[in-house]
Write a protein that holds these residues in place. Structure first.
Motif, PDB file in Angstrom:
ATOM      1  N   UNK A   1      31.960  43.881  53.958  1.00 28.60           N
ATOM      2  CA  UNK A   1      33.143  43.268  54.573  1.00 28.60           C
ATOM      3  C   UNK A   1      34.186  42.806  53.555  1.00 28.60           C
ATOM      4  N   UNK A   2      33.794  42.682  52.296  1.00 25.96           N
ATOM      5  CA  UNK A   2      34.702  42.143  51.289  1.00 25.96           C
ATOM      6  C   UNK A   2      35.827  43.129  51.006  1.00 25.96           C
ATOM      7  N   UNK A   3      37.093  42.635  51.081  1.00 26.00           N
ATOM      8  CA  UNK A   3      38.267  43.481  50.853  1.00 26.00           C
ATOM      9  C   UNK A   3      38.622  43.606  49.372  1.00 26.00           C
ATOM     10  N   UNK A   4      38.553  42.485  48.671  1.00 26.45           N
ATOM     11  CA  UNK A   4      38.906  42.443  47.250  1.00 26.45           C
ATOM     12  C   UNK A   4      37.827  41.686  46.489  1.00 26.45           C
ATOM     13  N   UNK A   5      37.522  42.175  45.302  1.00 25.84           N
ATOM     14  CA  UNK A   5      36.720  41.425  44.347  1.00 25.84           C
ATOM     15  C   UNK A   5      37.567  41.256  43.093  1.00 25.84           C
ATOM     16  N   UNK A   6      37.798  40.008  42.707  1.00 21.89           N
ATOM     17  CA  UNK A   6      38.551  39.716  41.496  1.00 21.89           C
ATOM     18  C   UNK A   6      37.612  39.043  40.506  1.00 21.89           C
ATOM     19  N   UNK A   7      37.448  39.650  39.340  1.00 22.45           N
ATOM     20  CA  UNK A   7      36.659  39.036  38.274  1.00 22.45           C
ATOM     21  C   UNK A   7      37.623  38.509  37.224  1.00 22.45           C
ATOM     22  N   UNK A   8      37.523  37.228  36.957  1.00 21.89           N
ATOM     23  CA  UNK A   8      38.495  36.569  36.087  1.00 21.89           C
ATOM     24  C   UNK A   8      38.451  37.082  34.655  1.00 21.89           C
ATOM     25  N   UNK A   9      37.301  37.585  34.237  1.00 24.26           N
ATOM     26  CA  UNK A   9      37.148  38.213  32.921  1.00 24.26           C
ATOM     27  C   UNK A   9      35.846  38.999  32.931  1.00 24.26           C
ATOM     28  N   UNK A  10      35.565  39.692  31.844  1.00 24.89           N
ATOM     29  CA  UNK A  10      34.498  40.673  31.856  1.00 24.89           C
ATOM     30  C   UNK A  10      33.130  40.209  31.418  1.00 24.89           C
ATOM     31  N   UNK A  11      32.872  38.926  31.310  1.00 25.02           N
ATOM     32  CA  UNK A  11      31.563  38.455  30.871  1.00 25.02           C
ATOM     33  C   UNK A  11      30.517  38.645  31.969  1.00 25.02           C
ATOM     34  N   UNK A  12      29.268  38.861  31.538  1.00 26.47           N
ATOM     35  CA  UNK A  12      28.225  39.316  32.467  1.00 26.47           C
ATOM     36  C   UNK A  12      27.960  38.346  33.607  1.00 26.47           C
ATOM     37  N   UNK A  13      28.156  37.044  33.393  1.00 23.49           N
ATOM     38  CA  UNK A  13      27.900  36.082  34.464  1.00 23.49           C
ATOM     39  C   UNK A  13      29.057  36.007  35.471  1.00 23.49           C
ATOM     40  N   UNK A  14      30.047  36.871  35.289  1.00 25.68           N
ATOM     41  CA  UNK A  14      31.170  36.939  36.229  1.00 25.68           C
ATOM     42  C   UNK A  14      31.303  38.312  36.886  1.00 25.68           C
ATOM     43  N   UNK A  15      30.719  39.338  36.278  1.00 27.68           N
ATOM     44  CA  UNK A  15      30.867  40.712  36.801  1.00 27.68           C
ATOM     45  C   UNK A  15      29.533  41.339  37.182  1.00 27.68           C
ATOM     46  N   UNK A  16      28.454  40.571  37.188  1.00 29.30           N
ATOM     47  CA  UNK A  16      27.117  41.133  37.281  1.00 29.30           C
ATOM     48  C   UNK A  16      26.757  41.809  38.583  1.00 29.30           C
ATOM     49  N   UNK A  17      27.564  41.605  39.652  1.00 30.71           N
ATOM     50  CA  UNK A  17      27.224  42.193  40.951  1.00 30.71           C
ATOM     51  C   UNK A  17      28.377  42.987  41.561  1.00 30.71           C
ATOM     52  N   UNK A  18      29.237  43.515  40.730  1.00 32.21           N
ATOM     53  CA  UNK A  18      30.369  44.296  41.220  1.00 32.21           C
ATOM     54  C   UNK A  18      29.928  45.455  42.114  1.00 32.21           C
ATOM     55  N   UNK A  19      28.819  46.075  41.760  1.00 33.87           N
ATOM     56  CA  UNK A  19      28.408  47.297  42.462  1.00 33.87           C
ATOM     57  C   UNK A  19      27.957  47.046  43.898  1.00 33.87           C
ATOM     58  N   UNK A  20      27.816  45.788  44.303  1.00 33.91           N
ATOM     59  CA  UNK A  20      27.426  45.487  45.678  1.00 33.91           C
ATOM     60  C   UNK A  20      28.574  45.692  46.660  1.00 33.91           C
ATOM     61  N   UNK A  21      29.817  45.694  46.158  1.00 39.00           N
ATOM     62  CA  UNK A  21      30.985  45.613  47.035  1.00 39.00           C
ATOM     63  C   UNK A  21      31.739  46.941  47.016  1.00 39.00           C
ATOM     64  N   UNK A  22      31.124  47.939  47.647  1.00 39.44           N
ATOM     65  CA  UNK A  22      31.610  49.308  47.529  1.00 39.44           C
ATOM     66  C   UNK A  22      32.868  49.584  48.349  1.00 39.44           C
ATOM     67  N   UNK A  23      33.213  48.722  49.295  1.00 39.82           N
ATOM     68  CA  UNK A  23      34.415  48.925  50.099  1.00 39.82           C
ATOM     69  C   UNK A  23      35.618  48.158  49.570  1.00 39.82           C
ATOM     70  N   UNK A  24      35.419  47.380  48.525  1.00 40.43           N
ATOM     71  CA  UNK A  24      36.463  46.476  48.052  1.00 40.43           C
ATOM     72  C   UNK A  24      37.347  47.124  46.990  1.00 40.43           C
ATOM     73  N   UNK A  25      38.571  46.626  46.925  1.00 39.36           N
ATOM     74  CA  UNK A  25      39.399  46.844  45.740  1.00 39.36           C
ATOM     75  C   UNK A  25      38.825  45.959  44.638  1.00 39.36           C
ATOM     76  N   UNK A  26      38.604  46.530  43.455  1.00 38.94           N
ATOM     77  CA  UNK A  26      38.055  45.773  42.339  1.00 38.94           C
ATOM     78  C   UNK A  26      39.144  45.481  41.312  1.00 38.94           C
ATOM     79  N   UNK A  27      39.237  44.220  40.932  1.00 40.05           N
ATOM     80  CA  UNK A  27      40.127  43.838  39.839  1.00 40.05           C
ATOM     81  C   UNK A  27      39.305  43.070  38.826  1.00 40.05           C
TER      82      UNK A  27
END
Length: 207
Positions: free
Chosen positions: A67-93
Motif C-alpha cells: 500500500x505504500x506510495x512513497x519510501x523516502x530514505x533520508x540517507x544511505x546508512x543501513x539502519x535507514x535503508x535496510x528494508x527498501x525491498x519490501x515496498x515494491x509498489x512505491x516510488x523510492x527516494x
C-alpha cells in the motif's frame, strides 16, 4: 479506501542511539509513517533486522507493504535503508536518487541543493536538501498536520538532546549546523533519526 483526511505523522519504530560503556555506538533508526491526502509515505525503513516489527506496525495501521506510495530514505546508512525491498509498489527516494518504476529514474529540481523542494503530490509534503550527516541527506517537511509543520529529518538530529552527539557522526559539520538551524526555523515538531518526536522550542539560543 483513500484517506483524504488531514495529514498525520506517526512513528512506527522509535529509534535510539548512544555510546555504551565500551565506547561502541549502539543505534536503531526511527521509521515514520505519513498518511493523508491519499498518500501513504514511509520515511526510513530501519535495519534488515527490523523487517518483522516494521511489517507488524504497518499492519496495525491497516496498511500492507504493497500500500505504500512513497519510501523516502533520508540517507544511505543501513539502519535507514535496510528494508527498501519490501515496498515494491512505491516510488523510492534515497538521498538524491529517485526511482519511479523498476529502472526508471526521476530528476530532482534543478536547484534542489539551493532550496527548491521535491514535492510529493502537492505542496504540503516536501523533500528538502539538508546536508551534514552525509553530503546528500534529505528531510521530509509535512505541513498542515494537527501539530503544525513536522519535519522528519533522519540523522540531522540524532534525538532531542543530541548537542554533544551529532558532531561525532557528521561528515560536513558546518553544513550540518546550517541544516539544523534551517529545520529549527520551519518546524513545529521534529522527528529525529534515533529518538521520539519532539516539539521545537522557539528561542534563539536553544541550539
Amino acid at each position: 479506501m483513500v484517506d483524504t483526511g488531514p495529514l498525520k505523522v506517526e512513528l512506527l519504530l522509535e529509534g535510539y542511539g548512544y555510546v555504551d560503556t565500551e565506547n561502541r555506538y549502539r543505534a536503531s533508526g526511527t521509521c515514520t509513517l505519513i498518511t493523508g491526502n491519499g498518500q501513504k509515505i514511509l520515511v526510513d525503513t530501519g535495519s534488515p533486522r527490523d523487517k518483522k516489527c516494521l511489517i507488524e506496525k504497518l499492519n496495525g495501521h491497516g496498511i500492507s507493504a504493497e500500500d505504500i506510495n512513497y519510501v523516502v530514505c533520508t540517507h544511505g546508512h543501513v539502519d535507514h535503508v535496510g528494508n527498501l525491498n519490501l515496498f515494491t509498489n512505491a516510488v523510492h527516494m534515497v538521498s538524491h536518487d529517485v526511482l519511479y518504476d523498476k529502472d526508471i529514474y526521476g530528476d530532482l529540481p534543478k536547484d534542489f541543493n539551493e532550496g527548491v523542494p521535491f514535492c510529493i503530490e502537492g505542496e504540503n509534503i516536501q523533500v528538502i536538501s539538508t546536508p551534514g550527516h552525509t553530503s546528500e541527506d534529505v528531510s521530509v517537511v509535512v505541513k498542515g498536520t494537527d501539530r503544525g509543520t513536522v519535519v522528519v529529518c533522519g540523522d540531522l538530529f540524532e534525538h532531542e538532546e543530541d548537542e554533544n552527539l551529532w558532531k561525532l557522526f557528521s561528515k560536513c559539520p558546518e553544513k550540518h549546523l546550517t541544516s539544523r538551524n534551517k529545520v529549527l526555523e520551519i518546524a513545529d515538531w521534529i522527528v529525529p533519526g534515533h529518538g521520539c518526536m519532539f516539539k521545537v522550542k522557539k528561542s534563539e539560543d536553544q541550539y
